[in-house]
Write a protein that holds these residues in place. Structure first.
Motif, short mmCIF file in Angstrom:
data_model
loop_
_atom_site.label_atom_id
_atom_site.label_comp_id
_atom_site.label_asym_id
_atom_site.label_seq_id
_atom_site.Cartn_x
_atom_site.Cartn_y
_atom_site.Cartn_z
N GLU A 1 -85.67 -23.95 -4.85
CA GLU A 1 -85.01 -23.82 -3.57
C GLU A 1 -85.74 -22.55 -2.82
OE1 GLU A 1 -80.60 -25.25 -4.70
OE2 GLU A 1 -81.08 -23.26 -4.91
N ALA A 2 -86.17 -21.52 -3.44
CA ALA A 2 -86.82 -20.22 -2.96
C ALA A 2 -88.19 -20.53 -2.29
CB ALA A 2 -86.74 -19.43 -3.82
N ALA A 3 -89.06 -21.35 -3.14
CA ALA A 3 -90.13 -21.71 -2.76
C ALA A 3 -90.23 -22.51 -1.53
CB ALA A 3 -91.05 -22.40 -3.67
N ARG A 4 -89.27 -23.40 -1.45
CA ARG A 4 -89.22 -23.99 0.06
C ARG A 4 -89.03 -23.18 1.27
NH1 ARG A 4 -85.06 -25.70 2.97
NH2 ARG A 4 -85.13 -27.46 4.27
N VAL A 5 -88.15 -22.20 1.07
CA VAL A 5 -87.80 -21.33 2.24
C VAL A 5 -89.00 -20.41 2.52
CG1 VAL A 5 -85.34 -21.50 2.23
CG2 VAL A 5 -86.55 -19.53 0.79
N LEU A 6 -89.77 -19.93 1.40
CA LEU A 6 -91.02 -19.12 1.68
C LEU A 6 -91.91 -20.20 2.21
CD1 LEU A 6 -92.69 -16.74 1.23
CD2 LEU A 6 -93.13 -17.53 -1.19
N ALA A 7 -92.19 -21.50 1.83
CA ALA A 7 -93.05 -22.33 2.41
C ALA A 7 -92.90 -22.49 4.18
CB ALA A 7 -93.17 -23.48 1.74
N ILE A 8 -91.53 -22.44 4.29
CA ILE A 8 -91.30 -22.66 5.71
C ILE A 8 -91.63 -21.35 6.44
CG2 ILE A 8 -89.35 -22.76 7.46
CD1 ILE A 8 -87.77 -24.44 5.20
N LEU B 1 -87.74 -15.60 -3.82
CA LEU B 1 -88.43 -16.11 -4.69
C LEU B 1 -88.64 -15.05 -5.83
CD1 LEU B 1 -90.19 -18.48 -5.74
CD2 LEU B 1 -92.20 -17.43 -4.56
N ALA B 2 -88.73 -13.90 -5.90
CA ALA B 2 -88.89 -12.94 -6.81
C ALA B 2 -87.66 -12.95 -7.67
CB ALA B 2 -89.28 -11.64 -6.32
N ALA B 3 -86.49 -13.01 -6.99
CA ALA B 3 -85.23 -13.08 -7.85
C ALA B 3 -85.39 -14.21 -8.60
CB ALA B 3 -84.02 -12.74 -6.93
N ALA B 4 -85.52 -15.31 -8.02
CA ALA B 4 -85.17 -16.65 -8.45
C ALA B 4 -86.20 -16.81 -9.77
CB ALA B 4 -85.87 -18.04 -7.64
N ARG B 5 -87.41 -16.22 -9.64
CA ARG B 5 -88.29 -16.32 -10.91
C ARG B 5 -87.87 -15.37 -12.12
NH1 ARG B 5 -94.15 -16.27 -7.20
NH2 ARG B 5 -94.29 -18.36 -7.25
N ALA B 6 -87.19 -14.40 -11.50
CA ALA B 6 -86.71 -13.24 -12.55
C ALA B 6 -85.53 -14.10 -13.43
CB ALA B 6 -86.12 -11.71 -11.98
N GLY B 7 -84.86 -14.90 -12.62
CA GLY B 7 -83.56 -15.63 -13.09
C GLY B 7 -84.12 -16.75 -14.19
N GLY B 8 -85.42 -17.34 -13.68
CA GLY B 8 -85.71 -18.29 -14.42
C GLY B 8 -85.31 -19.83 -14.28
N VAL C 1 -98.20 -25.92 1.98
CA VAL C 1 -98.29 -27.13 1.15
C VAL C 1 -98.69 -27.14 -0.10
CG1 VAL C 1 -99.49 -29.45 1.33
CG2 VAL C 1 -98.65 -28.49 3.55
N ASP C 2 -99.70 -26.22 -0.41
CA ASP C 2 -100.20 -26.03 -1.75
C ASP C 2 -98.91 -25.37 -2.59
OD1 ASP C 2 -102.21 -25.69 -3.77
OD2 ASP C 2 -101.64 -23.74 -3.80
N LEU C 3 -98.34 -24.55 -2.08
CA LEU C 3 -96.96 -24.00 -2.84
C LEU C 3 -96.03 -25.14 -3.20
CD1 LEU C 3 -95.26 -21.77 -4.12
CD2 LEU C 3 -94.72 -21.24 -1.65
N ALA D 1 -93.04 -30.41 2.40
CA ALA D 1 -94.61 -30.58 2.37
C ALA D 1 -95.19 -31.56 3.29
CB ALA D 1 -95.14 -30.59 1.12
N ALA D 2 -94.46 -32.63 3.67
CA ALA D 2 -94.94 -33.68 4.50
C ALA D 2 -94.77 -33.23 6.10
CB ALA D 2 -94.17 -34.88 4.36
N TYR D 3 -93.70 -32.61 6.14
CA TYR D 3 -93.57 -31.98 7.68
C TYR D 3 -94.61 -30.91 7.91
CZ TYR D 3 -91.58 -29.87 11.77
OH TYR D 3 -91.12 -29.59 12.92
#
Length: 344
Positions: free
Chosen positions: A146-153, A132-139, A165-167, A194-196
């Motif tokens: 995609e990065a937020a999804r794996v962090l949420a898992i 997520l840090a690299a994704a945000r740096a790339g913009g 779920v909030d993220l 998020a539903a799962y």
């Protein structure tokens, strides 16, 4: 030299990096081999690397993604340390090249997170945070999603489903409001996840509302799908039905999952990893419903689709639980030995 050989094993192109067939052959080993062993070392002691041409790195990422979707986790685990090192070497780039480099880093760590999650490894946290840090740096909004999804898992598996779920909600709202198929498709996958996640936290109303939102988001994807596949999970009606099975399993209402399972077949799944997921969710559904024979049939489906999947900790635990149930199932003990769920 080892870095070049490992990177070559997943690129499959560029003569200077291609190993001989013997070098590129996939490793085989006992059931207990951990695909994340080399990756764990790489996260905390990265392999040194010089700059790698962007086109070569893109092909390497595509090859690594293909290893994941084919459920070849041993090969992916071997390839990722070199890929992470090569991707990190691009951080010094400037301008558009820097954005591309950060996207490559993020996607390499997304795959590392997915692999760690499959193996129930705690290092998923480190990999997801870096993704997520690299994704945000790339913009890129797509890569951020995609990065937020794996962090949420990872958050869900660590006992923080509400925060996950909030993220996912917030990130999905940013993406589904954008034009273009890719951002909206990623937003839809975030709502499915998020539903799962809400279902795992036994919040039925939230889970059903999020699934409804995901269905609407999938219908609104321009052209029906992005021009190229998303990085690990696509947003389609088939995936929606697959998530419905997982949601009802998590809510403790497996009977409501049966109609969705009935209209899905292995042939309808786009990759070996998704076919194995269908078998996994069907096995959990039938196990909750007390149908041991159908549970075993679903586990066999997983093995046929992706042998490495059925050896993961969660499925070995399900196999062991089935093995020691009061109703014997023909062939189950041999299956348990073969997949590492039993040793005798």
């Amino acid at each position: 030299m080892r870095r070049r050989e490992l990177l070559a094993g997943i690129v499959g192109t560029t003569a200077a990096l291609i190993p001989s067939p013997a070098t590129a052959a996939p490793r085989t080993g006992p059931v207990g081999d951990d695909p994340t062993a080399a990756l764990e070392r790489a996260l905390y002691a990265p392999e040194p690397s010089g700059p790698v041409p962007a086109a070569v790195l893109d092909r390497a990422l595509t090859s690594a993604r293909n290893e994941f979707t084919a459920a070849r986790y041993g090969r992916l685990g071997q390839a990722l340390p070199a890929l992470l090192g090569a991707a990190e070497a691009g951080r010094a780039a400037a301008g558009a090249a820097r954005e591309r480099a950060h996207a490559a880093i993020a996607r390499a760590y997304i795959l590392a997170t997915e692999l760690a999650v499959k193996q129930h490894s705690d290092m998923a946290w480190a990999a997801a945070d870096r993704a997520l840090a690299a994704a945000r740096a790339g913009g890129s909004p797509v890569v951020i999603g995609e990065a937020a999804r794996v962090l949420a898992i990872t958050m869900r598996r660590s006992g923080r489903p509400a925060a996950a779920v909030d993220l996912l909600r917030r990130t999905a709202a940013d993406l589904t409001g954008q034009s273009g198929a890719a951002p909206r498709a990623v937003g839809a996958t975030l709502l499915l996840t998020a539903a799962y996640t809400a279902a795992c936290d036994r919040h039925r109303t939230d889970a059903l509302d999020l699934m409804s939102g995901a269905e609407d988001a999938i219908r609104r994807i321009p052209g029906g799908a992005p021009a190229s596949p998303l990085f690990t999970v696509d947003a389609t009606a088939t995936q929606r039905d697959l998530y419905w099975i997982g949601v009802h399993n998590a809510l403790g209402t497996p009977d409501e999952a049966v109609p969705y399972a009935a209209r899905l077949t292995p042939a309808s799944m786009p990759t070996a990893e998704r076919r194995a997921r269908l078998g996994t969710d069907a096995a959990r559904m039938w196990h909750q419903l007390g149908d041991h024979r159908r549970t075993f049939a679903a586990l066999r489906l997983v093995e046929q689709a992706a042998p490495e999947e059925v050896r993961r900790p969660a499925l070995r635990a399900l196999t062991a639980d089935l093995l020691y149930s009061p109703s014997p199932v023909p062939g189950l003990r041999e299956f348990a030995r073969r997949t590492g769920a039993a040793t005798v």
